[in-house]
Design an enzyme around this catalytic site. Structure first.
Site, PDB file in Angstrom:
ATOM      1  N   LYS A 279      -9.363  -0.126  -5.901  1.00  0.00           N
ATOM      2  CA  LYS A 279      -9.509   0.290  -4.395  1.00  0.00           C
ATOM      3  C   LYS A 279     -10.770   1.068  -4.245  1.00  0.00           C
ATOM      4  O   LYS A 279     -11.234   1.762  -5.179  1.00  0.00           O
ATOM      5  CB  LYS A 279      -8.143   1.382  -4.375  1.00  0.00           C
TER       6      LYS A 279
ATOM      7  N   ASN B  65      -5.276   7.427  -6.134  1.00  0.00           N
ATOM      8  CA  ASN B  65      -5.860   8.462  -5.827  1.00  0.00           C
ATOM      9  C   ASN B  65      -4.967   9.807  -6.261  1.00  0.00           C
ATOM     10  O   ASN B  65      -4.683  10.905  -5.676  1.00  0.00           O
ATOM     11  CB  ASN B  65      -6.179   8.681  -4.251  1.00  0.00           C
TER      12      ASN B  65
ATOM     13  N   LEU C   6      -4.745   9.315   7.961  1.00  0.00           N
ATOM     14  CA  LEU C   6      -6.258   8.545   7.962  1.00  0.00           C
ATOM     15  C   LEU C   6      -6.058   6.971   7.525  1.00  0.00           C
ATOM     16  O   LEU C   6      -5.294   6.782   6.586  1.00  0.00           O
ATOM     17  CB  LEU C   6      -7.422   9.340   7.017  1.00  0.00           C
TER      18      LEU C   6
ATOM     19  N   HIS D  58     -10.560   0.761   1.862  1.00  0.00           N
ATOM     20  CA  HIS D  58     -10.318   1.855   2.867  1.00  0.00           C
ATOM     21  C   HIS D  58     -11.663   1.728   3.764  1.00  0.00           C
ATOM     22  O   HIS D  58     -12.622   2.268   3.453  1.00  0.00           O
ATOM     23  CB  HIS D  58     -10.300   3.219   2.023  1.00  0.00           C
TER      24      HIS D  58
ATOM     25  N   ASP E  97       1.379   2.724   3.363  1.00  0.00           N
ATOM     26  CA  ASP E  97       0.512   3.910   3.404  1.00  0.00           C
ATOM     27  C   ASP E  97       1.421   5.167   3.394  1.00  0.00           C
ATOM     28  O   ASP E  97       0.951   6.363   3.703  1.00  0.00           O
ATOM     29  CB  ASP E  97      -0.550   3.942   4.336  1.00  0.00           C
TER      30      ASP E  97
ATOM     31  N   HIS F 155       1.030  -1.183  -0.073  1.00  0.00           N
ATOM     32  CA  HIS F 155       0.024  -0.028  -0.105  1.00  0.00           C
ATOM     33  C   HIS F 155       0.872   1.197   0.116  1.00  0.00           C
ATOM     34  O   HIS F 155       1.569   1.886   1.161  1.00  0.00           O
ATOM     35  CB  HIS F 155      -0.930   0.114   1.281  1.00  0.00           C
TER      36      HIS F 155
ATOM     37  N   HIS G 190       1.799   5.296  -1.663  1.00  0.00           N
ATOM     38  CA  HIS G 190       1.253   6.507  -2.503  1.00  0.00           C
ATOM     39  C   HIS G 190       2.484   7.207  -3.270  1.00  0.00           C
ATOM     40  O   HIS G 190       3.612   7.698  -2.345  1.00  0.00           O
ATOM     41  CB  HIS G 190       0.660   7.583  -1.642  1.00  0.00           C
ATOM     42  N   LEU G 191       2.689   7.146  -4.469  1.00  0.00           N
ATOM     43  CA  LEU G 191       3.649   7.638  -5.193  1.00  0.00           C
ATOM     44  C   LEU G 191       3.411   8.954  -5.892  1.00  0.00           C
ATOM     45  O   LEU G 191       4.384   9.638  -6.069  1.00  0.00           O
ATOM     46  CB  LEU G 191       4.103   6.767  -6.290  1.00  0.00           C
ATOM     47  N   ARG G 192       2.040   9.422  -5.779  1.00  0.00           N
ATOM     48  CA  ARG G 192       1.764  10.631  -6.640  1.00  0.00           C
ATOM     49  C   ARG G 192       2.338  10.525  -7.944  1.00  0.00           C
ATOM     50  O   ARG G 192       2.416   9.495  -8.586  1.00  0.00           O
ATOM     51  CB  ARG G 192       2.231  11.838  -5.735  1.00  0.00           C
TER      52      ARG G 192
HETATM   53  O1  DOR Z   1      -3.275   9.519   5.596  1.00  0.00           O
HETATM   54  C1  DOR Z   1      -3.558   9.115   4.632  1.00  0.00           C
HETATM   55  N1  DOR Z   1      -3.223   9.673   3.334  1.00  0.00           N
HETATM   56  N2  DOR Z   1      -4.652   8.186   4.318  1.00  0.00           N
HETATM   57  C2  DOR Z   1      -5.124   8.005   3.034  1.00  0.00           C
HETATM   58  O2  DOR Z   1      -6.163   7.344   2.959  1.00  0.00           O
HETATM   59  C3  DOR Z   1      -4.697   8.656   1.931  1.00  0.00           C
HETATM   60  C4  DOR Z   1      -3.360   9.231   2.002  1.00  0.00           C
HETATM   61  C5  DOR Z   1      -3.040  10.166   0.873  1.00  0.00           C
HETATM   62  O3  DOR Z   1      -3.193   9.855  -0.106  1.00  0.00           O
HETATM   63  O4  DOR Z   1      -2.522  11.322   1.395  1.00  0.00           O
HETATM   64 ZN    ZN Z   2      -3.288   5.096   1.516  1.00  0.00          ZN
END
Ligand code: DOR
Ligand code: ZN
Length: 349
Positions: free
Chosen positions: A105, A47, A225, A142, A253, A19, A21-23
């Site tokens: 997702k 996302n 989150l 989620h 995450d 899990h 996030h690479l943006r």
């Molecule tokens: O803390 C978080 N940041 N929880 C998430 O579910 C998304 C993530 C984000 O994309 O920044």
């Molecule tokens: Zn996440």
């Protein structure tokens, strides 16, 4: 490992991050080398703005990631699609047939960063869930309700009753990953549930309880989150992660936000741990006296759930103190890593 009390190093099969996030763009180029150093593969969250909702978008995003990978680092991005109320069953079928989309997702609308396009009611998605169940494509959840009348700290526990149980009753063969679990309720649900279910656990939820957010003042870099919970929940997560139960595996995450977007009147959710994730997990497992369980959690259970072989090669963590930088470059801006300026006890070789 059980024969040493305090080993000076630990070598395990190269781990994966289930899990991440690479943006995109310059931000992605800044953070990608950190993950690629630590992990062989990662499940890449969809996302983005706009979200990755089609196989074609996932293919293009994957190409951008591979193009940004520094020479000499091998890393495989495992792509995901962002489920919306309008995702078509055909798109899911194409995803299942592709060899690079590995999951879909679920962001309940409004649950977190860039979740506005998320699902308002899973009842909108039953045709799509049928295709996922039939093809075996995992559903990454989620697990938080977003109703304003539910206390923020209860969102995950309420989600289990209102959404997770009905979902899994209706789709008993659906492969579900309960993402970044934060409560004893979720750990117990996943350990005891029937059928194909697993959960990822972050390093920060293993190491910290919610006091950390408020120690001496409000500390935005500990805000994520689902939010950190009470100590009893942290302890339940440690027990689950170190139990040897193959349903629990590693998902950082790691979620980079620019310093100014976190240190703000309305700061973004997300902890940046990609630089030192394995060091943090090793610390958590060592404190639990369970270093011998780290390899299964980090390197074996995830691939088994996703039907992939473990990575080739190993990584070594040395017991060596080092101090994390205060900030790291993030495109034109900077990101503050979790534990910025603190000294930690393990270091990846
Ligand atoms: O803390 C978080 N940041 N929880 C998430 O579910 C998304 C993530 C984000 O994309 O920044
Ligand atoms: Zn996440």
């Amino acid at each position: 490992m059980s024969t040493f009390d305090a080993p000076s190093s630990l070598t395990i099969i190269r781990p994966d991050d289930w899990h991440l996030h690479l943006r995109d763009g310059a931000t992605m180029a800044s953070v990608l080398p950190h993950s690629a150093r630590q992990f062989g593969r990662a499940i890449v969250m969809p996302n983005l703005k706009p979200p990755v909702t089609t196989v074609a978008q996932a293919a293009a995003y994957r190409d951008r990631i591979l193009a940004a990978l520094p020479a000499g680092l091998s890393f495989e991005p495992l792509m995901t699609l962002y489920l919306t109320n309008n995702t078509s069953p055909d798109e899911i079928r194409r995803a299942a047939e592709s060899d690079f989309v590995h999951a879909v997702k679920l962001y309940p609308a409004g649950a977190t960063t860039n979740s506005d396009a998320g699902v308002t009611d899973l009842a909108n998605c039953y045709k799509v869930l049928e295709v996922m169940q039939e093809t075996g494509l995992p559903f990454l959840v989620h697990g938080e309700v977003t109703d304003g009348d539910i206390d923020l700290f209860d969102r995950e526990a309420v989600f289990i009753e209102r959404v997770m149980r009905p979902l899994r009753k209706n789709f008993p063969a659906l492969n579900v990953v309960f993402e970044h679990i934060t409560t004893k309720d979720a750990a117990q649900y996943v350990a005891e549930a029937e059928g194909p279910i697993a959960a990822t656990i972050t390093a920060h939820h293993l190491l910290y309880n919610r006091n950390e957010i408020f120690k001496g003042g409000i500390r935005p870099h500990y805000y994520c989150l689902p939010v950190l919970k009470r100590e009893e929940h942290r302890l339940a997560l440690v027990t689950a992660a170190t139990s040897g139960d193959e349903r629990f595996f590693l998902g950082t995450d790691s979620a980079p936000h620019a310093q100014g977007a976190k240190e703000a009147a309305c700061g973004c959710a997300g902890c940046y741990t990609a630089l030192h994730a394995m060091e943090l997990y090793t610390e958590a497992f060592e404190r639990a006296g369970a270093l011998d369980k780290l390899e299964a959690f980090a390197s074996l259970n995830g691939p088994a759930f996703y039907g992939l072989p473990p990575n080739e090669g190993t990584i070594t963590l040395n017991r060596e103190q080092w101090t994390l930088p205060q900030t790291l470059p993030l495109g034109e801006q900077e990101v503050v890593p979790l534990n910025a300026g603190e000294t930690i006890n393990w270091r990846m070789a």
